[in-house]
Design an enzyme around this catalytic site. Structure first.
Site, PDB file in Angstrom:
ATOM      1  N   THR A   1      -3.634   5.546   4.407  1.00 39.91           N
ATOM      2  CA  THR A   1      -4.004   6.898   4.828  1.00 39.91           C
ATOM      3  C   THR A   1      -5.152   7.426   3.973  1.00 39.91           C
ATOM      4  O   THR A   1      -5.154   8.569   3.537  1.00 39.91           O
ATOM      5  CB  THR A   1      -2.785   7.849   4.790  1.00 39.91           C
TER       6      THR A   1
ATOM      7  N   LYS B   1      -6.909  -3.145  11.151  1.00 40.46           N
ATOM      8  CA  LYS B   1      -5.568  -2.633  11.400  1.00 40.46           C
ATOM      9  C   LYS B   1      -5.544  -2.097  12.830  1.00 40.46           C
ATOM     10  O   LYS B   1      -6.210  -1.107  13.139  1.00 40.46           O
ATOM     11  CB  LYS B   1      -5.260  -1.530  10.389  1.00 40.46           C
TER      12      LYS B   1
ATOM     13  N   GLY C   1       5.641   0.301  14.807  1.00 38.28           N
ATOM     14  CA  GLY C   1       6.744  -0.182  15.627  1.00 38.28           C
ATOM     15  C   GLY C   1       7.043  -1.667  15.497  1.00 38.28           C
ATOM     16  O   GLY C   1       7.735  -2.234  16.338  1.00 38.28           O
TER      17      GLY C   1
ATOM     18  N   GLU D   1       0.828  -1.204   0.000  1.00 39.63           N
ATOM     19  CA  GLU D   1       0.000   0.000   0.000  1.00 39.63           C
ATOM     20  C   GLU D   1       0.859   1.250   0.000  1.00 39.63           C
ATOM     21  O   GLU D   1       1.890   1.313   0.670  1.00 39.63           O
ATOM     22  CB  GLU D   1      -0.977  -0.002   1.175  1.00 39.63           C
TER      23      GLU D   1
END
Length: 211
Positions: free
Chosen positions: A68, A128, A158, A39
């Site tokens: 996004t 997600k 992270g 993506e």
């Protein structure tokens, strides 16, 4: 079905900052390592051009789309560019519904059970879990007790090859991988090495990469 794309290697490459001129080379290096979902966040330079290029060159073996994604109109722009995956940082049900009406796979970002159930009711294909640093494995384990069996939970934020194991043991289905994989200016060879490291780490998990 998102499961078709997650089964070979349930890692989504988040290519924030990708430019069209490097899209094919970077995308191919990541796909060659075994990734099947890529993506391009819409706050990257000319993201729709990159999505078109990735779809043209890798669309037969990878699920290509955008991250996004914030509005229903952006869903339409991604679909027009050939994207088939919508990834969101939030759980706006109008965006999820737009993605499903367009026939796209949608993975909205959620941080609470309330958001998770609302996203599923709107048609989300996977969740997600973002930001993973804030939520952690303990939250995943708790959510697993109430969310539908078999639902793909994908922590993002992270994630490294070294910390995937604790998340998978708690019930994570896979991950979204961002700057630990790709960052603007990183050479193709280094991105390829990082992609292979993630793929190898997944396969080496105690569950044999099938969690």
């Amino acid at each position: 079905m998102i499961d078709t794309w997650l089964k070979p290697l349930p890692l989504i490459a988040i290519l924030r900052g990708l430019i069209p001129g490097e899209a094919v080379a970077i995308g191919t290096a990541i796909a060659d390592a075994g990734f099947r979902m890529l993506e391009v966040p819409l706050n990257s330079p000319d993201p729709l051009a990159s999505i078109r290029l990735l779809q043209e060159h890798l669309g037969e073996r990878c699920l290509i789309g955008a991250g996004t994604v914030m509005t229903p109109s952006q869903v339409g722009e991604v679909a027009a560019a050939g994207g088939r995956l919508i990834v969101m940082p939030h759980a706006d049900t109008t965006v999820i519904a737009s993605a499903k009406r367009a026939g796209l796979i949608c993975a909205p970002g959620v941080a609470t059970p309330t958001e998770a159930f609302a996203a599923l009711a709107a048609g989300a294909d996977a969740l997600k879990m973002f930001p993973a640093e804030q939520l952690g494995p303990a939250v995943i384990k708790a959510w697993r007790a109430v969310l539908p069996p078999g639902l793909a939970l994908l922590p993002v934020g992270g994630i490294t090859p070294d910390n995937m194991g604790s998340y998978v043991a708690a019930g994570a289905s896979g991950f979204g991988i961002g700057s630990a994989l790709y960052a603007p200016g990183r050479e193709v060879a280094e991105v390829a090495d990082r992609a292979r490291a993630f793929a190898q780490a997944w396969v080496a998990l105690p569950a044999g990469g099938t969690a």
